[in-house]
Design a protein around this motif. Structure first.
Motif, short mmCIF file in Angstrom:
data_model
loop_
_atom_site.label_atom_id
_atom_site.label_comp_id
_atom_site.label_asym_id
_atom_site.label_seq_id
_atom_site.Cartn_x
_atom_site.Cartn_y
_atom_site.Cartn_z
N LYS A 30 18.38 48.84 23.03
CA LYS A 30 19.00 47.52 22.95
C LYS A 30 18.20 46.50 23.76
CE LYS A 30 23.35 45.15 24.07
NZ LYS A 30 23.07 44.34 25.26
N GLU A 31 17.90 46.83 25.00
CA GLU A 31 17.20 45.88 25.86
C GLU A 31 15.81 45.55 25.31
OE1 GLU A 31 18.49 44.18 28.19
OE2 GLU A 31 20.38 45.28 28.43
N LEU A 32 15.08 46.59 24.88
CA LEU A 32 13.72 46.34 24.40
C LEU A 32 13.73 45.53 23.12
CD1 LEU A 32 11.82 49.71 25.06
CD2 LEU A 32 12.11 47.73 26.57
N GLU A 34 16.04 43.49 22.06
CA GLU A 34 16.45 42.11 22.33
C GLU A 34 15.29 41.29 22.89
OE1 GLU A 34 21.28 42.57 22.74
OE2 GLU A 34 20.13 42.17 24.55
N ASN A 35 14.50 41.92 23.74
CA ASN A 35 13.31 41.22 24.24
C ASN A 35 12.36 40.88 23.11
OD1 ASN A 35 14.14 41.13 26.89
ND2 ASN A 35 12.95 42.91 27.55
N SER A 36 12.18 41.83 22.19
CA SER A 36 11.28 41.58 21.06
C SER A 36 11.82 40.44 20.19
CB SER A 36 11.13 42.84 20.20
OG SER A 36 10.51 43.86 20.95
N SER A 80 11.45 34.81 31.90
CA SER A 80 10.91 33.54 31.44
C SER A 80 12.01 32.71 30.81
CB SER A 80 9.81 33.82 30.41
OG SER A 80 10.35 34.60 29.36
N LYS A 81 13.21 33.26 30.82
CA LYS A 81 14.25 32.62 30.01
C LYS A 81 15.18 31.68 30.77
CE LYS A 81 13.57 36.65 27.25
NZ LYS A 81 14.01 38.00 26.94
N ILE A 82 15.25 31.82 32.08
CA ILE A 82 15.98 30.81 32.85
C ILE A 82 15.12 30.44 34.04
CG2 ILE A 82 18.35 31.41 32.21
CD1 ILE A 82 18.59 33.08 34.67
N GLU A 99 16.71 41.65 34.40
CA GLU A 99 17.07 42.91 35.03
C GLU A 99 16.66 44.13 34.21
OE1 GLU A 99 20.86 42.55 38.00
OE2 GLU A 99 21.22 42.94 35.88
N ALA A 100 16.47 43.91 32.91
CA ALA A 100 16.29 45.07 32.04
C ALA A 100 15.01 45.84 32.34
CB ALA A 100 16.33 44.62 30.58
N LEU A 101 13.88 45.16 32.31
CA LEU A 101 12.61 45.88 32.48
C LEU A 101 12.49 46.55 33.85
CD1 LEU A 101 9.99 43.79 30.47
CD2 LEU A 101 11.32 45.79 29.79
MG MG Z 1 15.77 41.25 28.27
#
Ligand code: MG
Ligand code: ADP
Length: 613
Positions: A30-32, A34-36, A80-82, A99-101
């Motif tokens: 899920k995390e990976l 969503e990043n993609s 990079s998103k906030i 936090e994900a990575l």
């Molecule tokens: Mg993420």
């Protein structure tokens, strides 16, 4: 005394954070992914080995990362998103916390290759449990290729907590379906073992049918509303396709799949009198709202959401679902694809006659004339109920005989039964049995009482291993989805133990040839799937450590009782009521169902007196 407080090293802090974000291989995916998605990819490829235990690889063609960014991405709170706290409250960013990575890299070995379209060379980075082992230039495609190896290699406790490969794989497939549904405009593929699912970029509706096959197509009713505070689009299922198990229910808010129990209820309530009470509709709903009016940070895995305008959205949602149901004649209708309309050719000189249609002018899909169920459904239930009841009666009789030497705590001893008014049972609203027990006015929920009686019965059979298997004259078939097929072999021994004989035939399904003799007249395929779900839902480590037999027995007994107990609302004869009351109060704990609901209430005579005084 010397100081004793220390700051935890980052690697430890990250492992702790990982506990919140990464529960299982599916959460990494899920995390990976969503990043993609956030990186603007149009094709995302997922490769899984050993249900994610040894490898989870996500390859995308998104915007990639510069060498510095690639390194930064694995630092805590690097995103990079906030860029400032204000962004946290204007959440275009859907709860990004960077936090994900760092969480994933704290509990695995990572190899990442990434390149931005502008850079001629990419970066290869190897991280081992938060420790950067190497970073070097590499020739690679634009985009990011993230390999997560040996998940939980350094956290044995977490690794042990993983379930069997088949269960984890089934979780992965579910997660993939969710991600694929939400990102319908992105081509997505999943490769695991010998298998490969490849989903083309598609419209929302195409994606639904690509994932769940074409048969779902005719079940869908479109929804489309656009208001100042919310835009809702998507599909709900026709009532006649309501499902007893595993309904597909998706609520997608600003491109993220979310849980929202309140809106879930809103959708269900629109079906209230349209479907049987033990079934649920499918829905695939997309909400677009102003990002500053939602909060997704209330849960670490970001799948619960709060809406500022919840109260206002509720009626909009209900109205649009109801409109879809009403508008598209979600009541039984002609299926034009299969039904041939009987149109007679006109002979010469013959005048066409206006066709007559029998309409019930009082009919509304939202109020059923007979209790909760539609006539068709109701007829079925009545029939089933009759045969169920006859089983129950004979079981009850059998029970009496078996236990004739046991001291029955029955409230209605035989000798009093004839002339005492104590055994008088009255049914109220076709749901409640009103009687007098232990000198108190007692109101019993009939279905809950019956469920409890059956449960105790089944459980004692299971515990004594007194399972008699009965061969079905006509085998029943279960259709499995890929996730279920993955898990099925694991629970087959369990099903065999309780009297089922089931043969598996790969992905496509399974054949039930024998069933436990103690249950009759239920939909066995449905029962098997419910048992399976019930066992899978369990948080104990099913499939890895032996789930205690006792617990499994309890779950199976409960599932079977739920399937066989009388409906919430059905007329009972006085005999039937007496049997229920008699058996209920001969149980050790008549007051509470195995799933923790109250079965009856009592009112003392003194309470009645005080009311009238
Ligand atoms: Mg993420
Ligand atoms: P978040 O997604 O909350 O920002 P993550 O830890 O998931 O936090 O990712 C950290 C950062 O790494 C992201 O903000 C993004 O800049 C970068 N990143 C992660 N995955 C990718 C990817 N597949 N493509 C491009 N950039 C990525």
């Amino acid at each position: 005394m010397s100081d004793i407080i220390r700051l935890l090293p980052d690697s430890v802090a990250n492992q702790i954070a990982a506990g919140e974000v990464i529960q299982r291989p599916a959460s990494v995916i899920k995390e990976l992914v969503e990043n993609s998605v956030d990186a603007g990819s149009t094709y995302i490829r997922i490769i899984i080995k050993d249900a994610g235990r040894t490898l989870i690889q996500v390859v995308d063609n998104g915007k990639g990362m510069s060498p510095t960014d690639a390194r930064m991405a694995f630092e805590r709170h690097a995103t990079s998103k906030i860029s400032n706290a204000k962004d946290l409250f204007s959440l275009h960013t859907m709860g990004f916390r960077g936090e994900a990575l760092p969480s994933v890299c704290a509990i695995s070995q990572i190899e990442v290759k990434t390149k931005t379209p502008e850079d001629p060379m990419g970066t290869r980075l190897i991280i081992n449990g938060s420790k950067v082992e190497s970073q070097e230039p590499v020739i690679c495609d634009s985009g990011t290729n993230m390999m997560v190896k040996n998940l939980f290699f350094n956290v044995p406790a977490r690794r042990k907590f993983l379930k069997s490969d088949s269960v984890e794989m089934s979780n992965i497939l579910r997660e993939f379906e969710r991600l694929a549904l939400v990102n319908n405009n992105i081509r997505m593929s999943l490769e695991y073992g010998e298998k490969r699912i490849d989903l083309r970029a598609a419209t929302f509706k195409q994606r639904i049918t690509d994932i769940w096959k074409n048969s779902i197509d005719k079940q869908l009713l479109p929804i489309e509303v656009d208001t100042a505070i919310v835009k809702i689009s998507g599909f709900v299922s026709r009532p006649e396709f309501a499902k007893r198990r595993n309904p597909l229910q998706y609520l997608i808010v600003n491109g993220r799949n979310m849980r929202h129990p309140y809106f879930h209820k809103a959708v269900l309530s629109c079906y209230d009198s349209l479907i049987a009470t033990d079934t649920q509709p499918c829905y695939f709903l997309k909400f677009e709202v102003d990002p500053s009016s939602i909060d997704v940070n209330i849960h670490p895995t970001k799948n619960e959401i709060k809406f500022e305008y919840e109260q206002q959205i509720w009626p909009i949602l209900k109205a649009s679902v109801k409109a879809a149901l009403g508008h598209f004649g979600a009541v039984p209708s002609l299926d034009f694809t299969t039904d041939i309309l009987p149109v007679k050719k006109l002979n010469e000189g013959e005048k066409p006659v206006q066709p007559k249609i029998n309409l019930d002018p009082n009919y509304t899909p939202f109020i059923s004339t007979e209790g909760k169920l539609h006539n068709k459904e109701r007829g079925k239930v009545d029939r089933e109920w009759e045969s169920l009841y006859s089983d129950f009666m004979s079981a009850a009789r059998g029970f009496g005989e078996q236990n004739s030497n046991r001291e029955e705590k029955s409230l209605f001893p035989q000798d009093e039964a004839d002339n005492s008014v104590g055994n008088l049972c009255i049914q109220h609203d076709q749901r409640f049995i009103i009687t007098s027990a232990l000198g108190k006015l007692t109101v019993i929920d009939q279905r809950k009482a019956h469920l409890k009686i059956l449960y105790e019965d089944y459980l004692s059979h299971l515990e004594k291993n007194q399972i008699v298997t009965r061969k079905l004259m006509f085998p029943e078939y279960i259709q499995l989805d890929s996730g279920q097929a993955e898990v099925f072999p694991t629970i087959e021994p369990e099903l065999r133990r309780i009297g089922f004989e089931i043969e598996f035939a790969g992905d496509s399904g399974a054949k039930i040839s024998s069933v436990p003799a103690i249950i009759d007249n239920v939909d066995y395929a449905d029962l098997v799937l419910s048992i399976y779900e019930n066992i899978m839902d369990d948080d104990s480590n099913y499939g890895r450590e032996v789930n205690s037999i006792k617990r499994i027995n309890e779950k199976i007994a409960l599932t079977m009782a739920r399937k066989s107990a009388i409906p919430v609302k059905v007329r009972l004869t006085e005999d039937e009521m007496e049997h229920i009351v008699g058996r209920l109060f001969s149980l050790e704990q008549p007051g509470i169902t195995p799933d923790g609901n109250r079965i009856f209430m009592t009112i003392e005579s003194s309470q009645l007196e005080s009311f009238f005084n």
